[in-house]
Motif scaffolding. Structure first.
Motif, PDB file in Angstrom:
ATOM      1  N   LEU A  11       0.824  -1.202   0.000  1.00 14.09           N
ATOM      2  CA  LEU A  11       0.000   0.000   0.000  1.00 14.09           C
ATOM      3  C   LEU A  11       0.864   1.260   0.000  1.00 14.09           C
ATOM      4  O   LEU A  11       0.614   2.199  -0.762  1.00 14.09           O
ATOM      5  N   VAL A  12       1.891   1.282   0.821  1.00 17.01           N
ATOM      6  CA  VAL A  12       2.795   2.436   0.877  1.00 17.01           C
ATOM      7  C   VAL A  12       3.527   2.599  -0.447  1.00 17.01           C
ATOM      8  O   VAL A  12       3.660   3.712  -0.963  1.00 17.01           O
ATOM      9  N   ALA A  13       3.978   1.499  -1.022  1.00 12.01           N
ATOM     10  CA  ALA A  13       4.690   1.578  -2.298  1.00 12.01           C
ATOM     11  C   ALA A  13       3.760   2.070  -3.414  1.00 12.01           C
ATOM     12  O   ALA A  13       4.163   2.892  -4.244  1.00 12.01           O
ATOM     13  N   ALA A  14       2.526   1.610  -3.418  1.00  8.95           N
ATOM     14  CA  ALA A  14       1.569   2.067  -4.431  1.00  8.95           C
ATOM     15  C   ALA A  14       1.239   3.540  -4.252  1.00  8.95           C
ATOM     16  O   ALA A  14       1.144   4.294  -5.232  1.00  8.95           O
ATOM     17  N   MET A  15       1.084   3.989  -3.004  1.00  5.50           N
ATOM     18  CA  MET A  15       0.813   5.404  -2.747  1.00  5.50           C
ATOM     19  C   MET A  15       1.976   6.269  -3.196  1.00  5.50           C
ATOM     20  O   MET A  15       1.782   7.327  -3.802  1.00  5.50           O
ATOM     21  N   MET A  16       3.181   5.835  -2.934  1.00  8.91           N
ATOM     22  CA  MET A  16       4.357   6.597  -3.359  1.00  8.91           C
ATOM     23  C   MET A  16       4.454   6.644  -4.876  1.00  8.91           C
ATOM     24  O   MET A  16       4.787   7.681  -5.455  1.00  8.91           O
ATOM     25  N   PHE A  17       4.168   5.535  -5.535  1.00 11.10           N
ATOM     26  CA  PHE A  17       4.228   5.496  -6.993  1.00 11.10           C
ATOM     27  C   PHE A  17       3.257   6.487  -7.607  1.00 11.10           C
ATOM     28  O   PHE A  17       3.613   7.270  -8.492  1.00 11.10           O
ATOM     29  N   PHE A  18       2.007   6.495  -7.142  1.00 10.52           N
ATOM     30  CA  PHE A  18       1.021   7.386  -7.738  1.00 10.52           C
ATOM     31  C   PHE A  18       1.249   8.846  -7.342  1.00 10.52           C
ATOM     32  O   PHE A  18       0.927   9.756  -8.105  1.00 10.52           O
ATOM     33  N   ALA A  19       1.815   9.092  -6.166  1.00  4.83           N
ATOM     34  CA  ALA A  19       2.163  10.460  -5.784  1.00  4.83           C
ATOM     35  C   ALA A  19       3.267  11.000  -6.689  1.00  4.83           C
ATOM     36  O   ALA A  19       3.209  12.138  -7.151  1.00  4.83           O
ATOM     37  N   VAL A  20       4.278  10.182  -6.956  1.00  4.23           N
ATOM     38  CA  VAL A  20       5.367  10.599  -7.847  1.00  4.23           C
ATOM     39  C   VAL A  20       4.848  10.748  -9.273  1.00  4.23           C
ATOM     40  O   VAL A  20       5.256  11.660 -10.003  1.00  4.23           O
ATOM     41  N   LEU A  21       3.936   9.898  -9.685  1.00  2.00           N
ATOM     42  CA  LEU A  21       3.368  10.000 -11.026  1.00  2.00           C
ATOM     43  C   LEU A  21       2.617  11.319 -11.202  1.00  2.00           C
ATOM     44  O   LEU A  21       2.728  11.979 -12.234  1.00  2.00           O
ATOM     45  N   ALA A  26       2.569  17.271 -12.981  1.00  2.00           N
ATOM     46  CA  ALA A  26       2.269  18.631 -12.526  1.00  2.00           C
ATOM     47  C   ALA A  26       3.480  19.554 -12.588  1.00  2.00           C
ATOM     48  O   ALA A  26       3.355  20.710 -12.997  1.00  2.00           O
ATOM     49  N   VAL A  27       4.638  19.083 -12.184  1.00  2.00           N
ATOM     50  CA  VAL A  27       5.816  19.954 -12.130  1.00  2.00           C
ATOM     51  C   VAL A  27       6.228  20.427 -13.518  1.00  2.00           C
ATOM     52  O   VAL A  27       6.427  21.634 -13.717  1.00  2.00           O
ATOM     53  N   PRO A  28       6.354  19.565 -14.527  1.00  3.70           N
ATOM     54  CA  PRO A  28       6.690  20.082 -15.862  1.00  3.70           C
ATOM     55  C   PRO A  28       5.619  21.022 -16.418  1.00  3.70           C
ATOM     56  O   PRO A  28       5.949  21.987 -17.116  1.00  3.70           O
ATOM     57  N   ALA A  29       4.361  20.782 -16.096  1.00  2.00           N
ATOM     58  CA  ALA A  29       3.306  21.679 -16.563  1.00  2.00           C
ATOM     59  C   ALA A  29       3.466  23.066 -15.951  1.00  2.00           C
ATOM     60  O   ALA A  29       3.303  24.081 -16.640  1.00  2.00           O
ATOM     61  N   LEU A  30       3.789  23.136 -14.667  1.00  2.00           N
ATOM     62  CA  LEU A  30       4.013  24.430 -14.028  1.00  2.00           C
ATOM     63  C   LEU A  30       5.244  25.128 -14.585  1.00  2.00           C
ATOM     64  O   LEU A  30       5.239  26.340 -14.809  1.00  2.00           O
ATOM     65  N   SER A  34       5.070  28.660 -16.633  1.00  2.00           N
ATOM     66  CA  SER A  34       5.786  29.855 -16.186  1.00  2.00           C
ATOM     67  C   SER A  34       6.765  30.340 -17.248  1.00  2.00           C
ATOM     68  O   SER A  34       6.949  31.551 -17.424  1.00  2.00           O
ATOM     69  N   MET A  35       7.373  29.424 -17.983  1.00  2.00           N
ATOM     70  CA  MET A  35       8.261  29.837 -19.078  1.00  2.00           C
ATOM     71  C   MET A  35       7.481  30.555 -20.170  1.00  2.00           C
ATOM     72  O   MET A  35       7.918  31.592 -20.681  1.00  2.00           O
ATOM     73  N   ALA A  36       6.332  30.030 -20.526  1.00  2.00           N
ATOM     74  CA  ALA A  36       5.517  30.664 -21.559  1.00  2.00           C
ATOM     75  C   ALA A  36       5.034  32.032 -21.109  1.00  2.00           C
ATOM     76  O   ALA A  36       5.024  32.988 -21.893  1.00  2.00           O
TER      77      ALA A  36
END
Length: 57
Positions: A11-21, A26-30, A34-36
């Motif tokens: 459960l912890v590994a699955a939660m970490m996987f989907f949080a990182v996903l 989100a991070v590249p979109a932000l 901001s660059m645009a």
């Protein structure tokens, strides 16, 4: 007892996987947004052309 620990670990590994996903999207979109925005703000056609268009002739 071993299966409870294994289920909790899974459960912890699955939660970490989907949080990182989610952050992987989100991070590249932000960053790209901001660059645009910064390119639009400093370009010739950015802020100045909008002011000129809004002024009545």
């Amino acid at each position: 007892m071993g299966t409870k620990i294994a289920r909790a670990a899974f459960l912890v590994a699955a939660m970490m996987f989907f949080a990182v996903l989610a952050l992987d999207i989100a991070v590249p979109a932000l960053v790209l947004g901001s660059m645009a925005l910064s390119i639009w703000a400093v370009s010739d056609g950015g802020l100045t052309s909008r002011r000129e268009q809004e002024t009545p002739a």
